[in-house]
Write a protein that holds these residues in place. Structure first.
Motif, PDB file in Angstrom:
ATOM      1  N   SER A 122       0.851  -1.148   0.105  1.00 31.87           N
ATOM      2  CA  SER A 122      -0.094   0.018   0.067  1.00 31.87           C
ATOM      3  C   SER A 122       0.877   1.232  -0.101  1.00 31.87           C
ATOM      4  CB  SER A 122      -0.982  -0.195   1.208  1.00 31.87           C
ATOM      5  OG  SER A 122      -1.469   1.276   1.205  1.00 31.87           O
ATOM      6  N   MET A 123       0.263   2.305  -0.614  1.00 32.29           N
ATOM      7  CA  MET A 123       0.895   3.543  -0.542  1.00 32.29           C
ATOM      8  C   MET A 123       0.266   4.618   0.513  1.00 32.29           C
ATOM      9  SD  MET A 123       3.248   3.426  -2.875  1.00 32.29           S
ATOM     10  CE  MET A 123       3.677   5.142  -3.328  1.00 32.29           C
ATOM     11  N   GLY A 124      -0.853   4.010   1.313  1.00 31.80           N
ATOM     12  CA  GLY A 124      -1.510   4.703   2.294  1.00 31.80           C
ATOM     13  C   GLY A 124      -0.692   5.229   3.499  1.00 31.80           C
ATOM     14  N   PRO A 125      -1.368   6.135   4.221  1.00 32.90           N
ATOM     15  CA  PRO A 125      -0.840   6.646   5.560  1.00 32.90           C
ATOM     16  C   PRO A 125      -0.317   5.659   6.553  1.00 32.90           C
ATOM     17  CG  PRO A 125      -3.298   7.001   5.315  1.00 32.90           C
ATOM     18  CD  PRO A 125      -2.882   6.775   4.122  1.00 32.90           C
ATOM     19  N   ASN A 126      -0.945   4.743   6.703  1.00 32.73           N
ATOM     20  CA  ASN A 126      -0.527   3.699   7.846  1.00 32.73           C
ATOM     21  C   ASN A 126       0.580   3.188   7.451  1.00 32.73           C
ATOM     22  OD1 ASN A 126      -2.573   4.252   9.761  1.00 32.73           O
ATOM     23  ND2 ASN A 126      -4.065   3.365   8.678  1.00 32.73           N
ATOM     24  N   SER A 127       0.435   2.722   6.124  1.00 31.44           N
ATOM     25  CA  SER A 127       1.627   1.805   5.633  1.00 31.44           C
ATOM     26  C   SER A 127       2.886   2.878   5.310  1.00 31.44           C
ATOM     27  CB  SER A 127       1.453   1.524   4.038  1.00 31.44           C
ATOM     28  OG  SER A 127       0.300   0.716   4.042  1.00 31.44           O
ATOM     29  N   LEU A 128       2.823   4.116   5.077  1.00 31.29           N
ATOM     30  CA  LEU A 128       3.901   5.060   5.075  1.00 31.29           C
ATOM     31  C   LEU A 128       4.507   5.096   6.623  1.00 31.29           C
ATOM     32  CD1 LEU A 128       2.790   7.374   2.304  1.00 31.29           C
ATOM     33  CD2 LEU A 128       4.396   5.511   2.077  1.00 31.29           C
ATOM     34  N   TYR A 130       4.397   3.292   8.787  1.00 32.31           N
ATOM     35  CA  TYR A 130       5.144   1.978   9.251  1.00 32.31           C
ATOM     36  C   TYR A 130       6.648   2.051   8.831  1.00 32.31           C
ATOM     37  CZ  TYR A 130       7.145  -2.731   8.598  1.00 32.31           C
ATOM     38  OH  TYR A 130       7.964  -4.027   8.334  1.00 32.31           O
ATOM     39  N   LEU A 131       6.734   2.507   7.400  1.00 30.86           N
ATOM     40  CA  LEU A 131       7.987   2.600   6.553  1.00 30.86           C
ATOM     41  C   LEU A 131       8.781   3.569   7.432  1.00 30.86           C
ATOM     42  CD1 LEU A 131       9.947   1.710   4.472  1.00 30.86           C
ATOM     43  CD2 LEU A 131       8.648   3.199   2.768  1.00 30.86           C
ATOM     44  N   GLU A 132       8.339   4.686   7.656  1.00 32.28           N
ATOM     45  CA  GLU A 132       8.828   5.671   8.520  1.00 32.28           C
ATOM     46  C   GLU A 132       9.573   5.264   9.708  1.00 32.28           C
ATOM     47  OE1 GLU A 132      10.393   9.620   8.923  1.00 32.28           O
ATOM     48  OE2 GLU A 132       9.691   8.513   7.154  1.00 32.28           O
ATOM     49  N   ARG A 133       8.670   4.368  10.546  1.00 29.29           N
ATOM     50  CA  ARG A 133       9.311   3.796  11.928  1.00 29.29           C
ATOM     51  C   ARG A 133      10.243   2.747  11.629  1.00 29.29           C
ATOM     52  NH1 ARG A 133      11.464   2.549  15.099  1.00 29.29           N
ATOM     53  NH2 ARG A 133      10.836   1.738  17.457  1.00 29.29           N
ATOM     54  N   ALA A 134      10.224   1.984  10.473  1.00 27.41           N
ATOM     55  CA  ALA A 134      11.115   1.035  10.291  1.00 27.41           C
ATOM     56  C   ALA A 134      12.486   1.743  10.009  1.00 27.41           C
ATOM     57  CB  ALA A 134      10.805   0.053   9.148  1.00 27.41           C
ATOM     58  N   LEU A 135      12.578   2.828   9.239  1.00 22.79           N
ATOM     59  CA  LEU A 135      13.576   3.590   8.776  1.00 22.79           C
ATOM     60  C   LEU A 135      14.448   4.442   9.962  1.00 22.79           C
ATOM     61  CD1 LEU A 135      12.549   4.943   5.177  1.00 22.79           C
ATOM     62  CD2 LEU A 135      14.176   3.132   5.576  1.00 22.79           C
ATOM     63  N   SER A 136      13.251   4.782  10.849  1.00 24.31           N
ATOM     64  CA  SER A 136      13.899   5.538  11.939  1.00 24.31           C
ATOM     65  C   SER A 136      14.881   4.487  13.028  1.00 24.31           C
ATOM     66  CB  SER A 136      12.951   5.915  12.843  1.00 24.31           C
ATOM     67  OG  SER A 136      12.245   5.175  13.485  1.00 24.31           O
ATOM     68  N   ALA A 137      14.397   3.201  12.743  1.00 26.80           N
ATOM     69  CA  ALA A 137      15.094   2.190  13.500  1.00 26.80           C
ATOM     70  C   ALA A 137      16.644   2.012  12.765  1.00 26.80           C
ATOM     71  CB  ALA A 137      14.239   0.778  13.880  1.00 26.80           C
ATOM     72  N   LEU A 138      16.472   2.279  11.509  1.00 31.87           N
ATOM     73  CA  LEU A 138      17.743   2.067  10.788  1.00 31.87           C
ATOM     74  C   LEU A 138      18.537   3.219  10.689  1.00 31.87           C
ATOM     75  CD1 LEU A 138      16.448  -0.192   8.005  1.00 31.87           C
ATOM     76  CD2 LEU A 138      18.213  -0.825   9.613  1.00 31.87           C
ATOM     77  N   LYS A 139      17.974   4.429  11.430  1.00 32.99           N
ATOM     78  CA  LYS A 139      18.771   5.621  11.167  1.00 32.99           C
ATOM     79  C   LYS A 139      20.297   5.647  11.763  1.00 32.99           C
ATOM     80  CE  LYS A 139      18.314  10.714  12.289  1.00 32.99           C
ATOM     81  NZ  LYS A 139      17.458  11.288  13.097  1.00 32.99           N
TER      82      LYS A 139
END
Length: 232
Positions: A122-128, A130-139
């Motif tokens: 999905s390209m929706g707000p909840n999916s994005l 989640y992706l933002e949270r995962a990327l924050s873990a990888l910061k």
């Protein structure tokens, strides 16, 4: 449904500024569609059934959604809202493992979800979110942006494949007690035949006490380690 179509759906305002006041919401429509999918699978989800579930005519549902594909896009993103995305100061690999565990649980609650995540994320707000949270873990991890995105995508794919295998095994007649006995008898014959020494070796090396949860944890941990993330 193309990526551009998914973007267009989320760019379109939920409620138009003209015409009669909407009687329903995307959230309400999604809730009914998800209930239908959880009960009967994705093939059971149709515009007509969802419209009946919210007490509307099929034609009126097109005031909120342009197509069945948009309905599927909506429910995929809606269940993505079930993640707990609270910030954490744990190591990156532990944060991602926790997200993967949540994903596995969500996919089991909604068995129709796992295959979709491999083919039409999905390209929706909840999916994005989640992706933002995962990327924050990888910061803090020294990987370029594209590699981080690939790491998250592969983790999702592994989780999806793992869950699909779990569901298929549970649904298979071989998973029933009688089927399990048949499988054990067959494997016993294989072992005694002496024709497959490498297979026998691999089977005997597997830890008998490993639970599905432990197997999943080991699978994700090994992947993340191979992607450059230390386990702690």
């Amino acid at each position: 449904m193309s990526s551009q179509d998914r973007v267009n759906f989320w760019l379109r305002p939920e409620r138009s500024g003209t015409g009669p006041k909407p009687e329903h919401s995307r959230a309400g429509i999604a809730a009914v569609a998800i209930e239908i999918a959880d009960r009967g699978g994705l093939t059971a989800v149709s515009i007509r059934r969802v419209a009946a579930g919210i007490g509307a005519g099929a034609a009126s549902l097109y005031r909120y959604l342009k197509s069945h594909d948009e309905l599927i896009e909506l429910i995929v993103d809606t269940v993505s809202g079930e993640y707990d995305l609270a910030a954490s100061d744990e190591p990156p690999s532990i944060q991602l493992l926790n997200l993967a565990r949540q994903g596995r649980a969500i996919m089991h609650r909604h068995p129709w979800l796992a295959p979709l995540l491999l083919t039409r994320p999905s390209m929706g707000p909840n999916s994005l979110a989640y992706l933002e949270r995962a990327l924050s873990a990888l910061k803090p991890v020294g990987l370029p942006g594209p590699a981080k995105l690939q790491t998250v995508a592969m983790m999702t794919a592994i989780t999806s494949a793992f869950v699909q295998n779990e569901i298929a095994s549970a649904d298979s007649p071989e998973a029933a007690p009688n089927g399990e006995n048949a499988r054990l008898l067959y494997l016993s014959d294989v072992v005694q035949s002496g024709k497959y020494p490498l297979l026998v070796g691999a089977l005997t090396e597997q830890p008998d006490s490993e639970t599905p949860e432990e197997m999943f944890t080991n699978t994700i941990t090994k992947y993340l380690s191979g992607a450059g993330l230390p386990p702690t």
